[in-house]
Design a protein around this motif. Structure first.
Motif, short mmCIF file in Angstrom:
data_model
loop_
_atom_site.label_atom_id
_atom_site.label_comp_id
_atom_site.label_asym_id
_atom_site.label_seq_id
_atom_site.Cartn_x
_atom_site.Cartn_y
_atom_site.Cartn_z
N ASP A 236 7.98 1.46 -14.47
CA ASP A 236 7.79 2.04 -13.15
C ASP A 236 6.43 2.74 -13.03
OD1 ASP A 236 10.23 1.04 -12.48
OD2 ASP A 236 11.32 2.92 -12.79
N PHE A 237 5.95 3.38 -14.09
CA PHE A 237 4.62 3.98 -14.04
C PHE A 237 3.54 2.91 -13.89
CE2 PHE A 237 6.33 8.07 -15.04
CZ PHE A 237 5.33 9.00 -14.79
N GLU B 252 1.23 5.80 -8.30
CA GLU B 252 1.32 7.02 -7.51
C GLU B 252 2.28 8.03 -8.11
OE1 GLU B 252 4.36 4.17 -5.59
OE2 GLU B 252 2.40 4.05 -6.60
N ILE B 253 3.15 7.59 -9.02
CA ILE B 253 4.06 8.54 -9.67
C ILE B 253 3.26 9.62 -10.39
CG2 ILE B 253 5.85 8.83 -11.43
CD1 ILE B 253 6.70 5.95 -10.91
N ALA B 254 2.19 9.22 -11.03
CA ALA B 254 1.37 10.17 -11.79
C ALA B 254 0.70 11.20 -10.90
CB ALA B 254 0.32 9.43 -12.60
N GLU B 255 0.64 10.94 -9.59
CA GLU B 255 -0.01 11.86 -8.66
C GLU B 255 0.94 12.94 -8.14
OE1 GLU B 255 -1.71 9.42 -5.62
OE2 GLU B 255 -2.93 8.24 -7.03
N GLN B 256 2.20 12.84 -8.49
CA GLN B 256 3.15 13.89 -8.08
C GLN B 256 2.71 15.22 -8.66
OE1 GLN B 256 6.34 13.93 -6.47
NE2 GLN B 256 6.07 11.82 -5.75
N GLU B 257 2.81 16.29 -7.86
CA GLU B 257 2.45 17.62 -8.33
C GLU B 257 3.70 18.38 -8.77
OE1 GLU B 257 0.07 19.76 -5.57
OE2 GLU B 257 -1.51 18.23 -5.50
N ILE B 258 3.59 19.08 -9.89
CA ILE B 258 4.70 19.86 -10.43
C ILE B 258 4.46 21.33 -10.11
CG2 ILE B 258 5.94 20.52 -12.52
CD1 ILE B 258 6.32 17.60 -11.62
N ALA B 259 5.35 21.93 -9.35
CA ALA B 259 5.25 23.35 -9.01
C ALA B 259 5.84 24.19 -10.15
CB ALA B 259 5.98 23.64 -7.71
N THR C 127 13.58 1.46 -8.13
CA THR C 127 13.48 1.73 -6.70
C THR C 127 13.92 3.16 -6.41
OG1 THR C 127 13.99 -0.59 -6.20
CG2 THR C 127 14.22 1.00 -4.40
N PRO C 128 13.10 3.97 -5.75
CA PRO C 128 13.52 5.34 -5.41
C PRO C 128 14.79 5.33 -4.57
CG PRO C 128 11.17 5.07 -5.07
CD PRO C 128 11.72 3.69 -5.33
N LEU D 246 11.12 11.97 -11.79
CA LEU D 246 12.34 12.36 -11.09
C LEU D 246 12.05 12.70 -9.63
CD1 LEU D 246 14.06 14.50 -13.87
CD2 LEU D 246 14.81 12.26 -13.04
N GLN D 247 10.93 13.36 -9.37
CA GLN D 247 10.55 13.63 -7.99
C GLN D 247 10.34 12.33 -7.23
OE1 GLN D 247 8.33 18.01 -8.53
NE2 GLN D 247 7.17 16.27 -7.77
N TRP D 248 9.65 11.38 -7.83
CA TRP D 248 9.39 10.09 -7.20
C TRP D 248 10.70 9.35 -6.91
CZ3 TRP D 248 10.35 5.11 -9.17
CH2 TRP D 248 9.80 4.06 -8.45
N GLN D 249 11.68 9.50 -7.79
CA GLN D 249 12.97 8.84 -7.58
C GLN D 249 13.77 9.49 -6.46
OE1 GLN D 249 15.35 7.82 -11.20
NE2 GLN D 249 13.59 8.65 -12.32
#
Length: 387
Positions: A72-73, A78-85, A128-129, A213-216
């Protein structure tokens, strides 16, 4: 008991995982640690037949999850572009109240957190998300029930439940460079191999899983993550390198209480796989060293954002303790969040599943030795009591 080796070799496990996942990627990163683990399990761990079968299933599950995540990566950069708060990381000596802190804060609704099933099956099956996750949850729940049957006393010290918040120990096994493996079987050769490996390997893996997990659609982007492990002592710098905005909450309790409890819990963990034997001296020595590294990091880097909590504050003064945590995290504690936290606490009294009994004598430990070896930590506990 005659030890039972695993039936497949490391190479066969890798090949079988590709068949199950129907993914022909070569997972080079995992070859060495998997090989070391299989050798250690076959020569040192004293697994029974069911324990060996369970380890084979564990390795296949972990390898399949890794392949699906890699797939999936590659397909979705774009998964790698998710920001972690955040994250807000709960840590401290094992058996010091870290699990309670994680669960009451998770009940607030203000944090993303990992449930047991997400630790267990973090990867999307379809790629698939938004896919249905019932099968992933059911597999994790079956494992929890298996554990309850194989080692009933475990749940008195740490209860595994598929839908409950869980520390990152089970997930850490997914990078195959993880101290949690040692918790379930006696493997000194793997422990020696692991000692030279940087923990940043896992923290980078953890970061990628949170993004995934956010992407999903299984976590809310922008909501701070709540993480937890008693294995993080001494690794603050590695965590900050991967998560620069991290803030730490450290649970503190006398090692006279925690070390005996931890040794007992490890016996329970290992019973599920066939042998309850624990080298208590090695485990305790590892805790001494981790705490010394933690205290050294605090002294060298006073800028590390740490909130110290005492065990008695966690179990006996929860409302005020939660307010301190939210202030430390820079978050507002709303009345509704406070209500959810206190409702969870009221419904989950200490010893809910029964009392977990342990003693220094049973673990072969001496209080005088503990106090001498951890004198610097006892000084910290005294300062916290006097504050």
């Amino acid at each position: 008991m005659n030890p039972h080796p695993l039936s497949p070799t490391a190479e066969q496990l890798l090949a079988r995982s590709r068949e199950i996942a129907d993914i022909e990627l070569v997972d080079e990163e995992v070859v060495e640690p998997l090989t070391v683990l299989v050798r250690a399990l076959n020569t040192e761990a004293k697994l029974d037949a069911e324990g060996a079968r369970a380890y084979e299933a564990k390795f296949l599950r972990l390898l399949v999850n890794r392949l699906r995540m890699k797939r999936d990566f590659l397909a979705h950069p774009e998964i790698a572009e998710q920001e972690i708060a955040g994250p807000l990381v709960i840590m401290g000596v094992a058996r010091s109240g870290t699990t309670k802190l994680q669960k009451v804060l998770a009940a607030s609704g203000d944090f993303n957190f990992l449930t047991f099933w997400q630790n267990f099956n973090w990867a999307s099956v379809s790629g698939t998300p938004g896919e249905p996750v019932d099968a992933r949850i059911a597999e994790a729940d079956a494992f929890c029930r298996w554990y309850d049957e194989r080692s009933p006393e475990t749940k008195l010290g740490h209860h595994f439940s598929a839908l409950e918040p869980e520390e990152e120990g089970p997930l850490s096994e997914g990078c195959f460079v993880a101290p949690s493996f040692i918790g379930y079987a006696e493997m000194p050769s793997y422990a020696q191999w692991l000692a030279d490996k940087p923990r940043s390997i896992f923290f980078a893996f953890l970061r990628d899983v949170l993004k995934y997990l956010q992407w999903q659609g299984l976590a809310v982007p922008g909501r701070p993550w709540l993480l937890k492990s008693p294995n993080y002592n001494g690794h603050e710098a590695a965590i900050r390198e991967v998560f620069p905005n991290v803030r730490f909450v450290v649970a503190n309790r006398s090692p006279v209480e925690t070390l005996a409890s931890m040794c007992k819990l490890l016996r329970c963990f290992r019973t599920a796989y066939g042998s309850p034997e624990v080298d208590n001296a090695m485990i305790v020595e590892g805790n001494y060293r981790a705490m010394e590294a933690h205290l050294a990091n605090r002294a060298a880097h006073p800028e590390i954002p740490i909130l110290d909590l005492r065990f008695q504050d966690i179990v006996g003064a929860l409302p005020a303790t939660i307010e301190r945590i939210y202030a430390h995290a820079g978050m507002a504690l709303t009345p509704s969040s406070r209500e959810r936290i206190l409702a969870w606490n009221a419904a989950n009294a200490m010893h809910k599943h029964g009392e977990f009994r342990y003693s220094l004598g049973d673990a072969g430990l001496e209080e005088a030795v503990i106090r001498e070896r951890m004198a610097r930590y006892f000084e910290l506990l005294e300062r916290l009591d006097a504050a």
